[in-house]
Structure formats: C-alpha cells, structure tokens
Design a protein around this motif. Structure first.
Motif, PDB file in Angstrom:
ATOM      1  N   UNK A 118       0.834  -1.191   0.000  1.00 24.56           N
ATOM      2  CA  UNK A 118       0.000   0.000   0.000  1.00 24.56           C
ATOM      3  C   UNK A 118       0.877   1.252   0.000  1.00 24.56           C
ATOM      4  N   UNK A 119       0.263   2.394  -0.296  1.00 28.81           N
ATOM      5  CA  UNK A 119       1.013   3.643  -0.319  1.00 28.81           C
ATOM      6  C   UNK A 119       1.433   4.041   1.091  1.00 28.81           C
ATOM      7  N   UNK A 120       2.563   4.720   1.177  1.00 28.71           N
ATOM      8  CA  UNK A 120       3.039   5.190   2.464  1.00 28.71           C
ATOM      9  C   UNK A 120       2.108   6.286   2.982  1.00 28.71           C
ATOM     10  N   UNK A 121       1.776   6.274   4.291  1.00 23.81           N
ATOM     11  CA  UNK A 121       0.885   7.293   4.831  1.00 23.81           C
ATOM     12  C   UNK A 121       1.532   8.683   4.779  1.00 23.81           C
ATOM     13  N   UNK A 122       0.698   9.681   4.645  1.00 22.73           N
ATOM     14  CA  UNK A 122       1.205  11.055   4.590  1.00 22.73           C
ATOM     15  C   UNK A 122       1.742  11.491   5.948  1.00 22.73           C
ATOM     16  N   UNK A 123       1.162  10.922   7.020  1.00 23.48           N
ATOM     17  CA  UNK A 123       1.586  11.264   8.369  1.00 23.48           C
ATOM     18  C   UNK A 123       1.883  10.004   9.163  1.00 23.48           C
ATOM     19  N   UNK A 124       2.558  10.188  10.280  1.00 24.07           N
ATOM     20  CA  UNK A 124       2.837   9.059  11.165  1.00 24.07           C
ATOM     21  C   UNK A 124       1.514   8.570  11.746  1.00 24.07           C
ATOM     22  N   UNK A 125       1.281   7.254  11.791  1.00 20.11           N
ATOM     23  CA  UNK A 125       0.006   6.728  12.308  1.00 20.11           C
ATOM     24  C   UNK A 125      -0.287   7.215  13.720  1.00 20.11           C
ATOM     25  N   UNK A 126      -1.542   7.469  13.997  1.00 19.92           N
ATOM     26  CA  UNK A 126      -1.951   7.905  15.331  1.00 19.92           C
ATOM     27  C   UNK A 126      -1.823   6.756  16.322  1.00 19.92           C
ATOM     28  N   UNK A 127      -1.799   7.077  17.583  1.00 15.96           N
ATOM     29  CA  UNK A 127      -1.721   6.049  18.623  1.00 15.96           C
ATOM     30  C   UNK A 127      -2.928   5.122  18.563  1.00 15.96           C
ATOM     31  N   UNK A 128      -4.089   5.692  18.247  1.00 17.97           N
ATOM     32  CA  UNK A 128      -5.308   4.891  18.183  1.00 17.97           C
ATOM     33  C   UNK A 128      -5.246   3.893  17.027  1.00 17.97           C
ATOM     34  N   UNK A 129      -4.803   4.361  15.857  1.00 17.68           N
ATOM     35  CA  UNK A 129      -4.689   3.478  14.702  1.00 17.68           C
ATOM     36  C   UNK A 129      -3.613   2.430  14.933  1.00 17.68           C
ATOM     37  N   UNK A 130      -2.522   2.832  15.559  1.00 15.68           N
ATOM     38  CA  UNK A 130      -1.447   1.893  15.860  1.00 15.68           C
ATOM     39  C   UNK A 130      -1.946   0.793  16.788  1.00 15.68           C
ATOM     40  N   UNK A 131      -2.693   1.172  17.812  1.00 17.31           N
ATOM     41  CA  UNK A 131      -3.205   0.201  18.786  1.00 17.31           C
ATOM     42  C   UNK A 131      -4.191  -0.771  18.139  1.00 17.31           C
ATOM     43  N   UNK A 132      -5.080  -0.244  17.307  1.00 14.84           N
ATOM     44  CA  UNK A 132      -6.076  -1.115  16.675  1.00 14.84           C
ATOM     45  C   UNK A 132      -5.426  -2.072  15.679  1.00 14.84           C
ATOM     46  N   UNK A 133      -4.374  -1.612  14.994  1.00 13.35           N
ATOM     47  CA  UNK A 133      -3.655  -2.486  14.053  1.00 13.35           C
ATOM     48  C   UNK A 133      -2.845  -3.524  14.799  1.00 13.35           C
ATOM     49  N   UNK A 134      -2.193  -3.111  15.861  1.00  9.97           N
ATOM     50  CA  UNK A 134      -1.382  -4.034  16.656  1.00  9.97           C
ATOM     51  C   UNK A 134      -2.239  -5.156  17.253  1.00  9.97           C
ATOM     52  N   UNK A 135      -3.504  -4.847  17.543  1.00 18.21           N
ATOM     53  CA  UNK A 135      -4.406  -5.847  18.105  1.00 18.21           C
ATOM     54  C   UNK A 135      -4.686  -6.985  17.131  1.00 18.21           C
ATOM     55  N   UNK A 136      -4.413  -6.741  15.854  1.00 17.07           N
ATOM     56  CA  UNK A 136      -4.641  -7.763  14.834  1.00 17.07           C
ATOM     57  C   UNK A 136      -3.419  -8.668  14.640  1.00 17.07           C
ATOM     58  N   UNK A 137      -2.374  -8.435  15.419  1.00 17.33           N
ATOM     59  CA  UNK A 137      -1.147  -9.211  15.293  1.00 17.33           C
ATOM     60  C   UNK A 137      -0.870  -9.975  16.578  1.00 17.33           C
ATOM     61  N   UNK A 138       0.140 -10.820  16.533  1.00 16.97           N
ATOM     62  CA  UNK A 138       0.542 -11.546  17.740  1.00 16.97           C
ATOM     63  C   UNK A 138       0.768 -13.020  17.467  1.00 16.97           C
ATOM     64  N   UNK A 139       1.977 -13.486  17.745  1.00 17.13           N
ATOM     65  CA  UNK A 139       2.308 -14.886  17.510  1.00 17.13           C
ATOM     66  C   UNK A 139       1.498 -15.817  18.398  1.00 17.13           C
ATOM     67  N   UNK A 140       1.004 -15.283  19.523  1.00 15.58           N
ATOM     68  CA  UNK A 140       0.185 -16.087  20.430  1.00 15.58           C
ATOM     69  C   UNK A 140      -1.166 -16.430  19.816  1.00 15.58           C
ATOM     70  N   UNK A 141      -1.509 -15.762  18.722  1.00 12.14           N
ATOM     71  CA  UNK A 141      -2.785 -16.018  18.047  1.00 12.14           C
ATOM     72  C   UNK A 141      -2.653 -17.069  16.940  1.00 12.14           C
ATOM     73  N   UNK A 142      -1.450 -17.603  16.786  1.00 17.94           N
ATOM     74  CA  UNK A 142      -1.187 -18.624  15.764  1.00 17.94           C
ATOM     75  C   UNK A 142      -0.781 -19.919  16.449  1.00 17.94           C
TER      76      UNK A 142
END
Length: 344
Positions: free
Chosen positions: A138-162
């Motif tokens: 995807x295209x690079x974001x124009x700004x650094x991701x917000x804390x809220x967006x970072x948190x919601x994206x991070x929630x979709x990751x995790x080796x413990x979920x595999x």
C-alpha cells in the motif's frame, strides 16, 4: 513467473549482503568444474554453484529439479500468489484448524520456535503493521500513524494467536495475517542445498536473494569466501570477508529501506512489542548457522533487539553473530566469540 514474498526480507536479502563469487573456468589440475545455475524466484534471483562435471549436472536435470522445487515453495508460502497455501489460510475467515503441507508446517514450526526463543522479537504476524508504516504494497501514509490506529492495528497481530498442532494450523482471530518472508527464502536455500546433496554434489554454494548456504570447496580447492557489505546507502563496499565453511549465512540491516518524515528517520523493520519501526544504533546483523532458515530468522530478530540485547542473546544462545553498530565516528564492528573462527 515466480511471485515474491512480502517485501521486507526480500529487500533485506538483496541489499544487505554482498557476495564475492568467483566466476572461474574449470581447473584442469583438479579436474573439476564450477557449474553455474541461475534463475528467478520469490521476487528475486537465485544462484547455485556446483563443483563437479557439467554433463553430470545436465544428465541429472539438476536445474530443472531446482526450478520445480522453488515453484513448490512459492505455491506453499507466497503471499503474492492468491491461491497459494498460505494465502488461502490468510484469507480464510475461519478460526478452525487447517491441515497444511509438510513444507509449510516446517517453516511455521520454526517461526513459532524462534518467536518464543527471541521473546517475540521475530513475529511472522506483523504484516499489518508493516503495511501501516508504508513498507507493504500500500502507499506510504502522509503522516505518522496515530496512537489509536497503531493500537487497533497491533491488536490484529501476535504470535500467540497462531497455533500449530498435529499437522494443522489455526488462528485465534479471523483477521490474523501470516507472512513468512523473514525465513522463507532461507528455507528455500536449505531445500535447494538438500536437493543438490541428494544428487551427489558435496561442494556447492546456494544463494537466494542474499541468503546462502555453502559446503565444501571451490573448483580450485579453496574454501568459499563471502563479503559482508558495509552498511551505507551511498555506495557498495566490503565491510568484512568471512569464511563460513559448511554453514549458512544471513544478514539483516535497516540502512537502505526507510523513509523520513518531519526530520525523523523510520526504518522498515518493525518491533512487534511497540508496533513501531526500530530506533537504535544497530544497523546490521550477520548470523552463521547450519540452517539458512534459522539464520534468516535470527538475524531479523536480533536487528529488532538492538545492540546490547542482541549481543547478550547471541552469547546466551551460543550463536555465531556479527554486529555493526553506528557511532559518532562511523561504524563499530562487534562479534560473538563463536563468530571469530569465521573471520578472514
């Protein structure tokens, strides 16, 4: 046409390790030849050098065998092939366990093992964070991701979920996305090395996008030599020559793939703990190990750790590792005691 794995490790393999390959003619004194086989795979190139008789290589159709093998690896693990085994798993909305091939099981098993060994610093589920910071398709974001967006994206990751059990792979959340590019090229190298050995070749060099495995001697009887690249983006220069002997070599670095915003430099290597690009002075890690897949994963994990934690981890686990750290005066090279035997 072969399709590439996620960009992160493809770029690392291509750009962070330079090799000194001798393109010599056959040496009549020893009666052996260096047979060169090349091609494309995983969005990059591969090189195989076999020491032996060229006609023997042709008769055994070794090049064709390699091509078939690498096509199979792509079909199992590519995130760029829509109907690959891994893509089907990622796109599935089910949390139920799915039977997987022997190859995919082998790589996922090692990814999980290394993830636990490194305290989560190697995490094959961080793809959404890589995309968020603009290092995916995807295209690079124009700004650094917000804390809220970072948190919601991070929630979709995790080796413990595999999870992997009884030859079946499962994810705890439907949106979990697995990307094996941190170790898949290394796995491909190992598989090709095993293939050429089955065909009776005990002196070889196998390289895919910068990850490599070597065994035995060159056609003239000398050991294979490898050059580690100096970690600068302005030129291609040799930092250190090593002699890996019968081992694999993998290097990770963050000095070529990055972007700058508001005067700050953002690396393409993401720390799974913070969800953010790494921010430390360690710029390159080289690992020598019998397995290219393992060396591949470990070099990435230690890049995430940073110089102090990485050195302590390498010493604790008796690893052969070389670290290049950026200083005010340039670069400082450090290595574990086990790595010293490979320095030229």
């Amino acid at each position: 046409m072969m399709l590439m794995f996620l960009r992160l490790r493809t770029w690392l393999g291509l750009l962070t390790l330079a090799f000194l390959f001798s393109c010599s003619e056959s040496d009549e004194r020893v009666g052996k030849q260096e047979v060169l086989l090349q091609g494309n795979t995983m969005g990059t190139t591969y090189t195989v050098k076999l020491i032996g008789d060229e006609q023997d290589v042709k008769d055994k159709k070794v090049h064709q065998q390699i091509e078939t093998l690498l096509q199979q690896v792509n079909q199992e693990m590519s995130t760029y092939i829509p109907d690959s085994e891994l893509s089907r798993f990622n796109n599935s909305g089910s949390a139920g366990a799915v039977a997987v091939s022997q190859g995919l099981e082998r790589v996922v098993s090692e990814a999980i093992r290394l993830g636990k060994l490194t305290g989560g610093k190697l995490d094959v589920t961080v793809g959404p964070l890589v995309n968020l910071w603009g290092f995916g398709p995807e295209y690079r974001p124009e700004t650094v991701p917000s804390d809220e967006l970072l948190a919601s994206t991070k929630a979709k990751t995790g080796l413990d979920k595999l999870s992997l059990s009884e030859h079946k792979l499962a994810k705890a959340i439907p949106s979990l996305y697995v990307d094996l590019s941190t170790i898949a090229k290394g796995y491909g190298v190992d598989m090709v090395a095993e293939l050429v050995e089955r065909n009776g070749f005990d002196n070889y060099l196998v390289e895919i996008g910068g990850e490599m495995r070597l065994k035995g001697f060159k056609h003239n009887g000398s050991l294979w030599h490898v050059a580690i690249e100096k970690p600068v983006s302005t030129e291609r220069a040799v930092q250190q020559i090593i002699v890996p002997k019968d081992n694999a070599v993998a290097t990770s670095g963050d000095y070529r793939i990055y972007f700058e915003a508001d005067g700050q430099r953002f690396s393409h290597i993401i720390d799974p703990d913070t969800g953010k690009p790494i921010n430390h002075k360690l710029v390159s890690v080289t690992v020598i190990h019998p397995s290219s897949m393992t060396a591949d994963g470990l070099s990435t994990a230690m890049m995430v750790m940073g110089e102090k934690q990485a050195m302590a981890f390498a010493e604790e686990n008796d690893l052969a590792a070389l670290f290049i750290v950026k200083t005010q005066d340039g670069f400082e090279q450090q290595s574990t005691l086990k790595f010293v035997q490979f320095l030229k």
